[in-house]
Enzyme design. Structure first.
Site, PDB file in Angstrom:
ATOM      1  N   THR A   1      -6.566  -2.915  -1.776  1.00 36.47           N
ATOM      2  CA  THR A   1      -6.378  -1.374  -1.833  1.00 36.47           C
ATOM      3  C   THR A   1      -5.116  -0.995  -2.389  1.00 36.47           C
ATOM      4  O   THR A   1      -5.035   0.210  -2.883  1.00 36.47           O
ATOM      5  CB  THR A   1      -7.032  -0.737  -0.882  1.00 36.47           C
ATOM      6  OG1 THR A   1      -6.097  -0.869   0.324  1.00 36.47           O
ATOM      7  CG2 THR A   1      -8.508  -0.905  -0.415  1.00 36.47           C
TER       8      THR A   1
ATOM      9  N   TYR B   1     -14.538   1.630  10.387  1.00 37.64           N
ATOM     10  CA  TYR B   1     -13.029   1.716  10.539  1.00 37.64           C
ATOM     11  C   TYR B   1     -12.956   1.826  11.802  1.00 37.64           C
ATOM     12  O   TYR B   1     -12.086   1.461  12.402  1.00 37.64           O
ATOM     13  CB  TYR B   1     -12.824   2.819   9.499  1.00 37.64           C
ATOM     14  CG  TYR B   1     -11.272   3.237   9.353  1.00 37.64           C
ATOM     15  CD1 TYR B   1     -10.407   2.187   8.930  1.00 37.64           C
ATOM     16  CD2 TYR B   1     -10.854   4.376   9.998  1.00 37.64           C
ATOM     17  CE1 TYR B   1      -9.297   2.602   8.708  1.00 37.64           C
ATOM     18  CE2 TYR B   1      -9.745   4.770   9.835  1.00 37.64           C
ATOM     19  CZ  TYR B   1      -8.774   3.779   9.290  1.00 37.64           C
ATOM     20  OH  TYR B   1      -7.635   4.276   9.087  1.00 37.64           O
TER      21      TYR B   1
ATOM     22  N   ARG C   1      -9.480  10.264  -0.916  1.00 33.92           N
ATOM     23  CA  ARG C   1      -9.064  11.139   0.061  1.00 33.92           C
ATOM     24  C   ARG C   1      -8.847  12.621  -0.382  1.00 33.92           C
ATOM     25  O   ARG C   1      -8.495  12.711  -1.885  1.00 33.92           O
ATOM     26  CB  ARG C   1      -7.623  10.545   0.829  1.00 33.92           C
ATOM     27  CG  ARG C   1      -7.996   9.494   1.554  1.00 33.92           C
ATOM     28  CD  ARG C   1      -6.832   8.694   2.363  1.00 33.92           C
ATOM     29  NE  ARG C   1      -6.374   7.893   1.574  1.00 33.92           N
ATOM     30  CZ  ARG C   1      -5.115   6.998   2.318  1.00 33.92           C
ATOM     31  NH1 ARG C   1      -4.972   7.038   3.560  1.00 33.92           N
ATOM     32  NH2 ARG C   1      -4.571   6.127   1.455  1.00 33.92           N
TER      33      ARG C   1
ATOM     34  N   GLY D   1       0.755  -1.031   0.035  1.00 37.16           N
ATOM     35  CA  GLY D   1      -0.062  -0.126  -0.047  1.00 37.16           C
ATOM     36  C   GLY D   1       0.914   1.333  -0.048  1.00 37.16           C
ATOM     37  O   GLY D   1       2.081   0.877   0.090  1.00 37.16           O
TER      38      GLY D   1
HETATM   39  P1  NAD Z   1      -3.672   1.744   1.551  1.00 39.38           P
HETATM   40  O1  NAD Z   1      -4.860   1.408   1.021  1.00 39.38           O
HETATM   41  O2  NAD Z   1      -2.686   2.509   0.502  1.00 39.38           O
HETATM   42  O3  NAD Z   1      -2.632   0.438   2.238  1.00 39.38           O
HETATM   43  C1  NAD Z   1      -3.266  -0.749   2.853  1.00 39.38           C
HETATM   44  C2  NAD Z   1      -2.861  -1.859   2.430  1.00 39.38           C
HETATM   45  O4  NAD Z   1      -3.283  -2.836   3.100  1.00 39.38           O
HETATM   46  C3  NAD Z   1      -3.144  -2.200   0.989  1.00 39.38           C
HETATM   47  O5  NAD Z   1      -1.925  -2.521   0.235  1.00 39.38           O
HETATM   48  C4  NAD Z   1      -4.089  -3.165   1.070  1.00 39.38           C
HETATM   49  O6  NAD Z   1      -4.005  -4.124  -0.149  1.00 39.38           O
HETATM   50  C5  NAD Z   1      -3.747  -3.867   2.097  1.00 39.38           C
HETATM   51  N1  NAD Z   1      -4.881  -4.865   2.935  1.00 39.38           N
HETATM   52  C6  NAD Z   1      -6.178  -4.523   3.179  1.00 39.38           C
HETATM   53  N2  NAD Z   1      -6.740  -5.531   3.835  1.00 39.38           N
HETATM   54  C7  NAD Z   1      -5.725  -6.509   3.712  1.00 39.38           C
HETATM   55  C8  NAD Z   1      -6.125  -7.650   4.289  1.00 39.38           C
HETATM   56  N3  NAD Z   1      -7.250  -8.137   4.737  1.00 39.38           N
HETATM   57  N4  NAD Z   1      -4.934  -8.530   4.204  1.00 39.38           N
HETATM   58  C9  NAD Z   1      -3.952  -8.320   3.658  1.00 39.38           C
HETATM   59  N5  NAD Z   1      -3.402  -6.783   3.170  1.00 39.38           N
HETATM   60  C10 NAD Z   1      -4.611  -6.112   3.113  1.00 39.38           C
HETATM   61  O7  NAD Z   1      -3.660   2.762   2.843  1.00 39.38           O
HETATM   62  P2  NAD Z   1      -2.565   3.540   3.697  1.00 39.38           P
HETATM   63  O8  NAD Z   1      -2.993   4.790   3.668  1.00 39.38           O
HETATM   64  O9  NAD Z   1      -1.223   3.347   3.114  1.00 39.38           O
HETATM   65  O10 NAD Z   1      -2.863   2.845   5.111  1.00 39.38           O
HETATM   66  C11 NAD Z   1      -1.835   1.964   5.658  1.00 39.38           C
HETATM   67  C12 NAD Z   1      -2.238   1.862   7.145  1.00 39.38           C
HETATM   68  O11 NAD Z   1      -2.224   3.164   7.900  1.00 39.38           O
HETATM   69  C13 NAD Z   1      -3.717   1.282   7.437  1.00 39.38           C
HETATM   70  O12 NAD Z   1      -3.826   0.356   8.526  1.00 39.38           O
HETATM   71  C14 NAD Z   1      -4.652   2.734   7.884  1.00 39.38           C
HETATM   72  O13 NAD Z   1      -5.608   2.406   8.447  1.00 39.38           O
HETATM   73  C15 NAD Z   1      -3.260   3.493   8.640  1.00 39.38           C
HETATM   74  N6  NAD Z   1      -3.436   4.859   8.526  1.00 39.38           N
HETATM   75  C16 NAD Z   1      -3.374   5.747   7.544  1.00 39.38           C
HETATM   76  C17 NAD Z   1      -3.548   6.874   7.311  1.00 39.38           C
HETATM   77  C18 NAD Z   1      -3.129   7.905   6.232  1.00 39.38           C
HETATM   78  O14 NAD Z   1      -3.449   8.921   6.234  1.00 39.38           O
HETATM   79  N7  NAD Z   1      -2.580   7.484   5.095  1.00 39.38           N
HETATM   80  C19 NAD Z   1      -4.166   7.559   8.355  1.00 39.38           C
HETATM   81  C20 NAD Z   1      -4.223   6.798   9.551  1.00 39.38           C
HETATM   82  C21 NAD Z   1      -3.976   5.400   9.444  1.00 39.38           C
HETATM   83  N1  UDP Z   2     -12.650  16.335   1.466  1.00 39.00           N
HETATM   84  C1  UDP Z   2     -13.202  17.062   0.607  1.00 39.00           C
HETATM   85  N2  UDP Z   2     -13.359  17.013  -0.699  1.00 39.00           N
HETATM   86  C2  UDP Z   2     -12.955  15.956  -1.090  1.00 39.00           C
HETATM   87  C3  UDP Z   2     -12.304  14.693  -0.288  1.00 39.00           C
HETATM   88  C4  UDP Z   2     -12.441  15.115   1.063  1.00 39.00           C
HETATM   89  O1  UDP Z   2     -13.787  18.438   0.918  1.00 39.00           O
HETATM   90  O2  UDP Z   2     -12.792  15.591  -2.362  1.00 39.00           O
HETATM   91  C5  UDP Z   2     -12.892  16.429   3.069  1.00 39.00           C
HETATM   92  C6  UDP Z   2     -13.326  15.478   3.866  1.00 39.00           C
HETATM   93  O3  UDP Z   2     -14.856  15.800   3.982  1.00 39.00           O
HETATM   94  C7  UDP Z   2     -12.606  15.668   5.115  1.00 39.00           C
HETATM   95  C8  UDP Z   2     -11.300  16.047   4.694  1.00 39.00           C
HETATM   96  O4  UDP Z   2     -11.388  16.564   3.253  1.00 39.00           O
HETATM   97  O5  UDP Z   2     -13.331  16.725   5.748  1.00 39.00           O
HETATM   98  C9  UDP Z   2     -10.299  15.008   4.614  1.00 39.00           C
HETATM   99  O6  UDP Z   2     -10.870  13.885   3.940  1.00 39.00           O
HETATM  100  P1  UDP Z   2     -10.144  12.420   3.593  1.00 39.00           P
HETATM  101  O7  UDP Z   2     -11.148  11.666   2.938  1.00 39.00           O
HETATM  102  O8  UDP Z   2      -8.803  12.776   3.182  1.00 39.00           O
HETATM  103  O9  UDP Z   2      -9.775  11.838   5.106  1.00 39.00           O
HETATM  104  P2  UDP Z   2     -10.364  11.963   6.600  1.00 39.00           P
HETATM  105  O10 UDP Z   2      -9.589  12.787   7.441  1.00 39.00           O
HETATM  106  O11 UDP Z   2     -11.871  12.262   6.373  1.00 39.00           O
HETATM  107  O12 UDP Z   2     -10.072  10.521   7.144  1.00 39.00           O
END
Ligand code: NAD
Ligand code: UDP
Ligand code: UDP
Length: 313
Positions: A35, A144, A185, A10
């Site tokens: 994803t 979530y 996002r 991911g």
């Molecule tokens: P992403 O979707 O790019 O990565 C998630 C990865 O997990 C993907 O490669 C997907 O294929 C894999 N995956 C999902 N379900 C699975 C399963 N059952 N078995 C094996 N693989 C599986 O998202 P990301 O932004 O890289 O997020 C990574 C982690 O960080 C997640 O746990 C997410 O909740 C956490 N997180 C991310 C953010 C952010 O802003 N990016 C914020 C808060 C938490």
């Molecule tokens: N958002 C927005 N327009 C978009 C996508 C998201 O205004 O096209 C807003 C969303 O409602 C939230 C913030 O941007 O208030 C961040 O959204 P995101 O989906 O990135 O992540 P979240 O912080 O809600 O998990």
């Protein structure tokens, strides 16, 4: 050391694999590609790296030693987890149980990728780790938020009952190269809309706030937490807070786009404010963000431009 990264194909997971390899560790990447995308790890050529396609909601038995498990597997974009509600609950609950079982079997240290969403629509700003949150368990985002809250609870139970060595990172909104252009996002949405000259879709009146952390800062914080000896949750994110309307204007300015802003319906239970209190990370990990919003966005825009030019969704 030998590290296993779930969700390693991911966005965040692939950057974490890169950092671990650069630090001299061996890496096993486990991902179901629900994803993520194998494209994110295609550049890794070393024999120190291996990939296992596996859904961690099912048990995983492996031969050989494992020292560190980073459990990142989970849909992460609101659009993804609304489309995949059951898988999101299962990977947070069953997937986390399985990876804790694997960590116990191997005597490995375990890190859970949790989220600022455990604070729900917070009534306290900024959010310190001691805040218990304001989550709607039965709303659409509950799949979530509650999965991650359960994941934190079972991680602490393995820590207390089985004496497993555990870490919990609460990740706040992170952005950068390898996010999917269409993951829904706000960062990929606004950048791709601005680059195409389409309307910038601000949800609600845009007064809700977020604080954006660049991926290299986030990954460094996660790595430092794993290498520390602190077992309670730690926020890793950038405390610079912007309204979403301000953020749209920043994207317009940096891209030089003439897109217009269009106001759309606010998603149900969209948190009104979000900003990490990073006092703990500063003190315990000597960590704070290094990359400015402008510099991070420029790198991200460069990546998305190349993708759009190549016609990749
Ligand atoms: P992403 O979707 O790019 O990565 C998630 C990865 O997990 C993907 O490669 C997907 O294929 C894999 N995956 C999902 N379900 C699975 C399963 N059952 N078995 C094996 N693989 C599986 O998202 P990301 O932004 O890289 O997020 C990574 C982690 O960080 C997640 O746990 C997410 O909740 C956490 N997180 C991310 C953010 C952010 O802003 N990016 C914020 C808060 C938490
Ligand atoms: N958002 C927005 N327009 C978009 C996508 C998201 O205004 O096209 C807003 C969303 O409602 C939230 C913030 O941007 O208030 C961040 O959204 P995101 O989906 O990135 O992540 P979240 O912080 O809600 O998990
Ligand atoms: N597990 C796994 N790989 C292992 C060991 C365990 O996937 O190497 C899974 C298995 O499905 C088990 C879960 O992890 O149900 C939790 O394992 P644990 O040994 O903690 O005990 P249980 O909860 O099964 O008693």
């Amino acid at each position: 050391m030998k590290a296993l990264v779930t969700g390693g194909a991911g966005f965040l997971g692939s950057h974490l694999c890169d950092l671990l390899l650069a630090e001299g560790h061996e890496v096993i990447c486990v991902d179901s590609i629900i994803t993520g995308n194998e494209r994110n790890i295609a550049h890794i050529k070393t024999s120190e790296f291996s990939f296992i396609k596996h859904n961690v909601t099912e048990p995983l038995y492996l031969d050989g030693k494992i020292d560190l498990i980073f459990h990142l597997a989970s849909p992460a974009s609101p659009i993804d987890y609304l489309e995949l509600p059951i898988q999101t609950l299962k990977v947070g609950a069953l997937g986390t149980h399985n990876m804790l079982g694997l960590a116990k079997e191997k005597g490995a240290r375990f890190l859970l990728a949790s989220t600022s969403e455990v604070y729900g629509d917070p009534l306290v700003n900024p959010q310190p780790e001691e805040y218990w949150g304001n989550v709607n368990p039965i709303g659409p985002r509950g799949v979530y938020d509650e999965a991650k809250r359960f994941a934190e609870a079972i991680t602490m139970a393995y820590h207390r009952y089985h004496k497993l060595d555990t870490r919990i990172v609460r990740i706040f909104n992170t952005y950068g190269p390898r996010m999917r252009l269409k993951d829904g996002r706000v960062v990929p949405n606004f950048i791709s809309q601005a680059l195409r000259g389409d309307e910038i879709t601000v949800y609600g009146d845009g007064s809700q706030t977020r604080s954006f952390c660049y991926v290299s800062d986030e990954i460094e914080g996660i790595y430092r937490l794993m290498m520390s000896d602190y077992t309670l949750p730690v926020n890793i994110g950038n405390p610079e807070e912007h309204t979403i309307l301000e953020f749209a204007e920043i994207i317009l300015k940096i891209t030089g786009s003439r897109s217009k802003i269009a106001f759309k319906e606010l998603p149900v239970d969209d948190p009104k404010q979000r900003r990490p209190d990073i006092t703990k990370a500063r003190k315990l990990l000597k960590w704070e963000p290094q990359v400015s919003l402008e510099a991070g966005l420029k790198e991200t825009i460069k990546y998305f431009k190349a993708f759009q030019a190549a016609g990749i969704p």
